[in-house]
Design an enzyme around this catalytic site. Sequence first.
Site, PDB file in Angstrom:
ATOM      1  N   ASP A 183      39.722  35.041  45.510  1.00  0.00           N
ATOM      2  CA  ASP A 183      38.995  33.946  45.292  1.00  0.00           C
ATOM      3  C   ASP A 183      38.680  33.190  46.607  1.00  0.00           C
ATOM      4  OD1 ASP A 183      40.149  33.468  42.721  1.00  0.00           O
ATOM      5  OD2 ASP A 183      41.932  32.506  43.239  1.00  0.00           O
TER       6      ASP A 183
ATOM      7  N   ALA B  81      40.658  25.776  42.154  1.00  0.00           N
ATOM      8  CA  ALA B  81      41.271  25.172  43.275  1.00  0.00           C
ATOM      9  C   ALA B  81      41.046  26.120  44.403  1.00  0.00           C
ATOM     10  CB  ALA B  81      42.602  24.639  43.083  1.00  0.00           C
TER      11      ALA B  81
HETATM   12  O1  RIB Z   1      43.766  34.281  41.700  1.00  0.00           O
HETATM   13  C1  RIB Z   1      44.741  33.946  42.161  1.00  0.00           C
HETATM   14  C2  RIB Z   1      45.276  32.949  41.343  1.00  0.00           C
HETATM   15  O2  RIB Z   1      45.427  33.222  40.106  1.00  0.00           O
HETATM   16  C3  RIB Z   1      46.514  32.062  41.341  1.00  0.00           C
HETATM   17  O3  RIB Z   1      46.691  31.077  42.534  1.00  0.00           O
HETATM   18  C4  RIB Z   1      47.036  31.622  39.958  1.00  0.00           C
HETATM   19  O4  RIB Z   1      47.203  30.059  40.056  1.00  0.00           O
HETATM   20  C5  RIB Z   1      45.953  32.226  39.234  1.00  0.00           C
HETATM   21  O5  RIB Z   1      45.176  31.225  38.867  1.00  0.00           O
END
Ligand code: RIB
Length: 296
Positions: A239, A40
Amino acid sequence: MILVAGSANLDFVVRAPHIPSPGETVLGDDFKTYPGGKGANQAVACARAGGAKTHLLAALGADAFAAPIEASLADAGVVLHVVRAAEQATGTAFICVSAQGENAITVAPGANQSLAPAHLPALAGFSHLLLQLETPLETVAAYARAAQSQGLTVVLNAAPAQHLSAELLADVDILIVNQGELAALADGCASQDEQISRIAVPCLIVTLGQEGCVARSGQHRFVQAAFPVKVLDTTGAGDTFCGTLVAALSQGETMPDALRRASAAAALACTSLGAQSSIPTAQAVAAMLAQGKKTT
Ligand code: RIB
C-alpha cells in the site's frame, strides 16, 4: 488532488514465531490494534509523500473501531469523505506476523461492502483516482469508468487477487499487482514475461517483494531493485508503494523516479510494526533515496 477510494479496516495484529498451518495453534506475543485497510493505507502513504492534497472515500461503521482509523487519517492530513454504514461494523482485519515479517491476513469487510457507485464525489479538481479490490467490484468498476471519462489517471492496485473484466481493465491507466495477483489475472501464461505482456493496460507494475519491482509502460520496461532493510513487518508495504507512486506521478516525476521513490518508501514501511503507523514521512524517504539504488 488525488482521490483514493477504498477500504478502511482496524487491524488486529499478533506476532508469532511462524504463521500457523491449517489446524495448528501457535503462541504469539501481545496483540495490538492498528489502523489499516488497503484504501486508507494508500491514502496515508499519498499524504505522507507530500505534494498533492489527498482525499479518501471510505465506508465506516458507527462503532468504536471507526475512531482510531479516522484519527490516523486526520493525523496524516487526509480529507475523509465518509459513508457512515450504521447497520454494519467497521471493517476489520486479523493479521498474524511471523518472525520473518511475513503476514497472513483475513479481512471481515463489514462497512466496506456498502461503498456504492452513488457515493463517488464530484471529480472536478482531481488528477488521479487510486483504487483497490477490498470494496465491491461493481463499485470499483463504476468509479474507474467515471474517472476515465472525466480525464483522470486511473490507478488500480488489484489486491486482493481476483479476476477482472476486460471492461474494467479498459478504464485503468496504471495497474499495480504482486506476483500472485499477476498470475491470477493472466491465468494460463507460462512465464512472468508472458503474463506482463498479456494484460491489456497502458502501464503495468509488478511488485516483487525483496526482488524490487518491474514495470512495462508503453514501449518501455523498467527494473527497480529493492532497498535493503531489516524487515520487521511487511504489512502495508504494498500500500505504501502504491500511495507513494501516485503521489510522485501527480507531482510530475517520471516513471523510473516514481518507482524508485515508491520502492524506498515501501522498504521503510517494513522496518516497523503496523500498516499506517509504519508509513514513512517524505523526509525519511528522501534520506533513503540519497543512498539508494537506481532504476535501470
Ligand atoms: O495491505 C495491508 C492491509 O490489508 C491491512 O492493513 C489490512 O487491513 C488489509 O486490508
